[in-house]
Motif scaffolding. Structure first.
Motif, PDB file in Angstrom:
ATOM      1  N   UNK A 207       0.829  -1.204   0.000  1.00 60.14           N
ATOM      2  CA  UNK A 207       0.000   0.000   0.000  1.00 60.14           C
ATOM      3  C   UNK A 207       0.864   1.255   0.000  1.00 60.14           C
ATOM      4  N   UNK A 208       1.936   1.241   0.771  1.00 57.09           N
ATOM      5  CA  UNK A 208       2.841   2.388   0.819  1.00 57.09           C
ATOM      6  C   UNK A 208       3.468   2.652  -0.543  1.00 57.09           C
ATOM      7  N   UNK A 209       3.835   1.596  -1.240  1.00 51.61           N
ATOM      8  CA  UNK A 209       4.393   1.759  -2.576  1.00 51.61           C
ATOM      9  C   UNK A 209       3.346   2.309  -3.551  1.00 51.61           C
ATOM     10  N   UNK A 210       2.143   1.811  -3.442  1.00 50.04           N
ATOM     11  CA  UNK A 210       1.091   2.197  -4.382  1.00 50.04           C
ATOM     12  C   UNK A 210       0.710   3.663  -4.260  1.00 50.04           C
ATOM     13  N   UNK A 354      -0.823  10.043   5.017  1.00 48.68           N
ATOM     14  CA  UNK A 354      -0.173   8.745   4.818  1.00 48.68           C
ATOM     15  C   UNK A 354      -0.766   7.678   5.723  1.00 48.68           C
ATOM     16  N   UNK A 355      -0.854   7.939   7.023  1.00 48.85           N
ATOM     17  CA  UNK A 355      -1.353   6.924   7.950  1.00 48.85           C
ATOM     18  C   UNK A 355      -2.782   6.523   7.602  1.00 48.85           C
ATOM     19  N   UNK A 356      -3.603   7.489   7.224  1.00 48.15           N
ATOM     20  CA  UNK A 356      -4.977   7.171   6.866  1.00 48.15           C
ATOM     21  C   UNK A 356      -5.079   6.347   5.599  1.00 48.15           C
ATOM     22  N   UNK A 357      -4.359   6.778   4.551  1.00 43.93           N
ATOM     23  CA  UNK A 357      -4.434   6.059   3.281  1.00 43.93           C
ATOM     24  C   UNK A 357      -3.851   4.661   3.384  1.00 43.93           C
ATOM     25  N   UNK A 358      -2.700   4.534   4.039  1.00 42.50           N
ATOM     26  CA  UNK A 358      -2.069   3.218   4.084  1.00 42.50           C
ATOM     27  C   UNK A 358      -2.937   2.234   4.856  1.00 42.50           C
ATOM     28  N   UNK A 359      -3.610   2.708   5.900  1.00 37.24           N
ATOM     29  CA  UNK A 359      -4.503   1.823   6.657  1.00 37.24           C
ATOM     30  C   UNK A 359      -5.712   1.435   5.812  1.00 37.24           C
ATOM     31  N   UNK A 360      -6.287   2.408   5.105  1.00 35.05           N
ATOM     32  CA  UNK A 360      -7.469   2.112   4.290  1.00 35.05           C
ATOM     33  C   UNK A 360      -7.156   1.102   3.202  1.00 35.05           C
ATOM     34  N   UNK A 361      -6.029   1.273   2.512  1.00 34.02           N
ATOM     35  CA  UNK A 361      -5.700   0.355   1.427  1.00 34.02           C
ATOM     36  C   UNK A 361      -5.215  -0.996   1.950  1.00 34.02           C
ATOM     37  N   UNK A 362      -4.506  -1.001   3.075  1.00 34.94           N
ATOM     38  CA  UNK A 362      -4.070  -2.276   3.642  1.00 34.94           C
ATOM     39  C   UNK A 362      -5.254  -3.115   4.102  1.00 34.94           C
ATOM     40  N   UNK A 366     -10.282  -5.711  -1.683  1.00 32.07           N
ATOM     41  CA  UNK A 366      -9.631  -5.907  -2.984  1.00 32.07           C
ATOM     42  C   UNK A 366      -8.404  -5.011  -3.038  1.00 32.07           C
ATOM     43  N   UNK A 367      -7.221  -5.580  -2.821  1.00 35.54           N
ATOM     44  CA  UNK A 367      -6.017  -4.752  -2.709  1.00 35.54           C
ATOM     45  C   UNK A 367      -5.779  -3.884  -3.945  1.00 35.54           C
ATOM     46  N   UNK A 368      -5.373  -2.667  -3.698  1.00 28.49           N
ATOM     47  CA  UNK A 368      -5.043  -1.743  -4.779  1.00 28.49           C
ATOM     48  C   UNK A 368      -3.967  -2.317  -5.681  1.00 28.49           C
ATOM     49  N   UNK A 369      -2.988  -3.009  -5.091  1.00 27.75           N
ATOM     50  CA  UNK A 369      -1.874  -3.543  -5.869  1.00 27.75           C
ATOM     51  C   UNK A 369      -2.269  -4.731  -6.728  1.00 27.75           C
ATOM     52  N   UNK A 370      -3.478  -5.239  -6.541  1.00 25.62           N
ATOM     53  CA  UNK A 370      -3.971  -6.272  -7.456  1.00 25.62           C
ATOM     54  C   UNK A 370      -4.609  -5.645  -8.692  1.00 25.62           C
ATOM     55  N   UNK A 371      -4.754  -4.309  -8.670  1.00 24.38           N
ATOM     56  CA  UNK A 371      -5.429  -3.614  -9.761  1.00 24.38           C
ATOM     57  C   UNK A 371      -4.481  -2.761 -10.605  1.00 24.38           C
ATOM     58  N   UNK A 372      -3.238  -2.619 -10.152  1.00 21.16           N
ATOM     59  CA  UNK A 372      -2.284  -1.818 -10.924  1.00 21.16           C
ATOM     60  C   UNK A 372      -0.931  -2.524 -10.930  1.00 21.16           C
ATOM     61  N   UNK A 373      -0.184  -2.334 -11.983  1.00 23.53           N
ATOM     62  CA  UNK A 373       1.127  -2.951 -12.079  1.00 23.53           C
ATOM     63  C   UNK A 373       2.113  -2.215 -11.182  1.00 23.53           C
ATOM     64  N   UNK A 374       3.152  -2.909 -10.782  1.00 19.04           N
ATOM     65  CA  UNK A 374       4.191  -2.264  -9.976  1.00 19.04           C
ATOM     66  C   UNK A 374       4.852  -1.143 -10.773  1.00 19.04           C
ATOM     67  N   UNK A 375       5.041  -1.377 -12.066  1.00 14.74           N
ATOM     68  CA  UNK A 375       5.682  -0.345 -12.898  1.00 14.74           C
ATOM     69  C   UNK A 375       4.840   0.916 -12.962  1.00 14.74           C
ATOM     70  N   UNK A 376       3.507   0.790 -12.884  1.00 12.18           N
ATOM     71  CA  UNK A 376       2.647   1.973 -12.871  1.00 12.18           C
ATOM     72  C   UNK A 376       2.850   2.771 -11.585  1.00 12.18           C
ATOM     73  N   UNK A 377       2.979   2.069 -10.450  1.00 12.76           N
ATOM     74  CA  UNK A 377       3.245   2.750  -9.181  1.00 12.76           C
ATOM     75  C   UNK A 377       4.591   3.470  -9.235  1.00 12.76           C
ATOM     76  N   UNK A 378       5.576   2.825  -9.819  1.00 14.32           N
ATOM     77  CA  UNK A 378       6.907   3.441  -9.940  1.00 14.32           C
ATOM     78  C   UNK A 378       6.860   4.660 -10.858  1.00 14.32           C
ATOM     79  N   UNK A 379       6.166   4.546 -11.966  1.00 17.52           N
ATOM     80  CA  UNK A 379       6.043   5.689 -12.880  1.00 17.52           C
ATOM     81  C   UNK A 379       5.339   6.861 -12.197  1.00 17.52           C
ATOM     82  N   UNK A 380       4.296   6.577 -11.416  1.00 20.76           N
ATOM     83  CA  UNK A 380       3.621   7.636 -10.662  1.00 20.76           C
ATOM     84  C   UNK A 380       4.594   8.360  -9.739  1.00 20.76           C
ATOM     85  N   UNK A 381       5.455   7.587  -9.077  1.00 20.07           N
ATOM     86  CA  UNK A 381       6.408   8.139  -8.118  1.00 20.07           C
ATOM     87  C   UNK A 381       7.329   9.153  -8.793  1.00 20.07           C
ATOM     88  N   UNK A 382       7.886   8.784  -9.929  1.00 16.21           N
ATOM     89  CA  UNK A 382       8.834   9.685 -10.600  1.00 16.21           C
ATOM     90  C   UNK A 382       8.128  10.839 -11.304  1.00 16.21           C
TER      91      UNK A 382
END
Length: 486
Positions: A207-210, A354-362, A366-382
């Motif tokens: 969740x933190x990565x996403x 951060x604390x609110x979002x990470x708790x909500x998604x954790x 249906x995990x957020x990370x099951x709906x988006x690729x890791x590369x998409x999360x990385x691209x968002x970060x940069x």
């Protein structure tokens, strides 16, 4: 930057023994995850804030030892550069006023620290990169006196085998070559900690990565380095390049960097520690006498010091932490993504988000990370690091969307739900999350404010303009005004 390490030289035999010890620690850690009782019944959160020191003119003050002596508070510690200090806030639960307690503790401690630091001609500034830094501030002679820092710099340069090239193309372009890791000292951050059980760790880390890109978009605060306007969060590329042990040839071969977003979603905290051992050679191969297996089989809690030290030299943006408190082991996610500042109340608002979002998604079915690729999360970060509050991000079910619209329409309600799950009252949640809302409505964060004020300066001298805007910044920061009101 981790535990103290005495100045010393390492032999090839030291590195061989260290590798064996680290792997032994990893085996014991794996067994502990199966068998041991990790502390997680009453999860605590925590935060650390890294600060810059400036003189009356706004230039870097190379006086951290004098400042720490004047402050006289063990919560304040040295950092890599002589113009840095770090403040550790005592951890605690979020329920029953935890966020307000963080704000009060930060305000009281920083006000007193500022009063004492000013007696030795220095002032504290919460900002991701001190904009008045000049090339002479990023040399080996400015490294703090703690032997760990010079040793770490030497080991990184030795592993790399050549000087470090910094090349950041942004609004302007910065190119320079350094023979020390001191540019890392320019990167001052706020670090949030979440204590979790082994069973829940993967969900919180994923969740933190996403949400990393969204965090950076709303809180970017590092637009200038060495007089150049670069990225909204220039800390991201600077930190990655300043501690890179890879030569150009190793980069071309796909060797992983030591500052790393990662490459996949995980299923266990063990995945991260195992990757750290498998992919990265030791920088500081210091061996302790403890036999972790003997301690564990005797009913004790092993320190796993070699594994922890090795983990501390791999700078994941969301780092796994193994620690011991009152004789019991626990695990934390250390969220290292955000810059310091602009104000204390803004910092706590970033924490609440951060604390609110990470708790909500954790906790989501249906995990957020099951709906988006890791590369998409990385691209968002940069993308967020480059463009800040103006970033467009990818989000499942939406596609590409302005970060501000995503926060306003979808993520703020989830952050409120997450804070409620932590036991944070509605009034307290609104106090901080409403500040995030205002940033998004106005389109402002620390980086955007600074660059806009710079555009309004009349002087042709870039550093004079930076000093003038930094003086305004310090005044607003000291008054604890949220960034959207500046």
């Amino acid at each position: 930057m981790g535990d103290d390490v005495a100045a010393q030289e390492f032999t090839p035999a030291d590195r061989t023994r260290y590798r064996e010890k680290v792997r032994r620690c990893l085996d014991v850690f794996e067994r502990m995850l199966r068998e041991s009782a990790f502390e997680a019944e009453d999860p605590w959160t925590g935060l650390e804030v890294e600060l810059n020191l400036v003189d009356d003119a706004g230039d870097p003050a190379l006086r951290n030892e004098e400042v720490l002596g004047a402050i006289g508070d063990p919560d304040f510690q040295t950092e890599l550069g002589q113009f840095n200090v770090e403040m550790n806030v005592p951890p605690g639960p979020l329920a029953d006023g935890g966020l307000k307690s963080y704000e009060k503790h930060l305000r009281d401690s920083l006000n007193e620290a500022e009063r004492r630091a000013s007696s030795v001609g220095a002032h504290l500034v919460m900002i991701g990169i001190l904009p008045t830094l000049a090339p002479e501030h990023l040399t080996a002679k400015v490294i703090s006196s703690n032997p760990r820092y010079a040793l770490l710099s030497d080991q990184i340069l030795q592993a790399r085998g050549e000087d470090i090239s910094i090349d950041i193309p942004g609004t302007e372009r910065l190119r320079t070559v350094v023979d020390t890791i001191m540019p890392e000292a320019a990167c001052t951050s706020t670090q949030f900690h979440v204590q979790v059980s082994p069973e829940r760790f993967a969900s919180y880390w994923n969740a933190s990565q996403a949400i990393a890109g969204v965090q950076v978009a709303v809180a970017a605060n590092s637009p200038y380095l060495l007089g150049k306007e670069l990225w909204a969060e220039t800390r991201i590329p600077l930190f990655e390049q300043a501690t890179d042990t890879r030569s150009e040839e190793l980069k071309a071969q796909g060797v992983r960097p030591r500052v790393w977003f990662g490459e996949r979603w995980i299923t266990s905290v063990f995945d991260l520690f195992e990757e750290n051992v498998r992919y990265y050679p030791a920088l500081l191969p210091v061996i302790e006498e403890e036999d972790p297996l003997t301690v564990l089989e005797a009913g004790g809690t092993p320190n796993l010091q070699e594994l922890r030290l090795h983990n501390g030299t791999i700078y994941r943006w969301n780092r796994p932490i193994y620690d011991i408190s009152a004789g019991r082991p626990h695990l934390r996610v250390e969220n290292r993504i955000l810059a310091a500042g602009p104000s204390v109340v803004d910092t706590v608002a970033n924490a609440a988000f951060y604390f609110g979002l990470v708790r909500a998604f954790a906790d989501s079915e249906r995990p957020l990370w099951s709906q988006m690729s890791f590369s998409a999360a990385e691209e968002n970060f940069y993308t967020a690091a480059r463009h800040g509050i103006d970033a467009e991000l990818y989000w499942p079910g939406v596609g590409r969307v302005r970060a501000t619209e995503l926060v306003l329409r979808r993520l703020l309600p989830m952050a409120h739900e997450g804070l409620a799950a932590w036991g944070v009252g509605a009034e307290e949640a609104h106090r901080y999350l409403d500040l995030i809302e205002q940033r998004c409505l106005i389109g402002i964060n620390g980086a955007a404010w600074f660059t806009r004020r710079m555009a309004q300066q009349q002087t042709d001298d870039r550093y004079d303009a930076l000093r003038a805007v930094l003086a305004e910044y310090r005044a607003n920061m000291s008054a604890n005004r949220p960034i959207h009101t500046w």
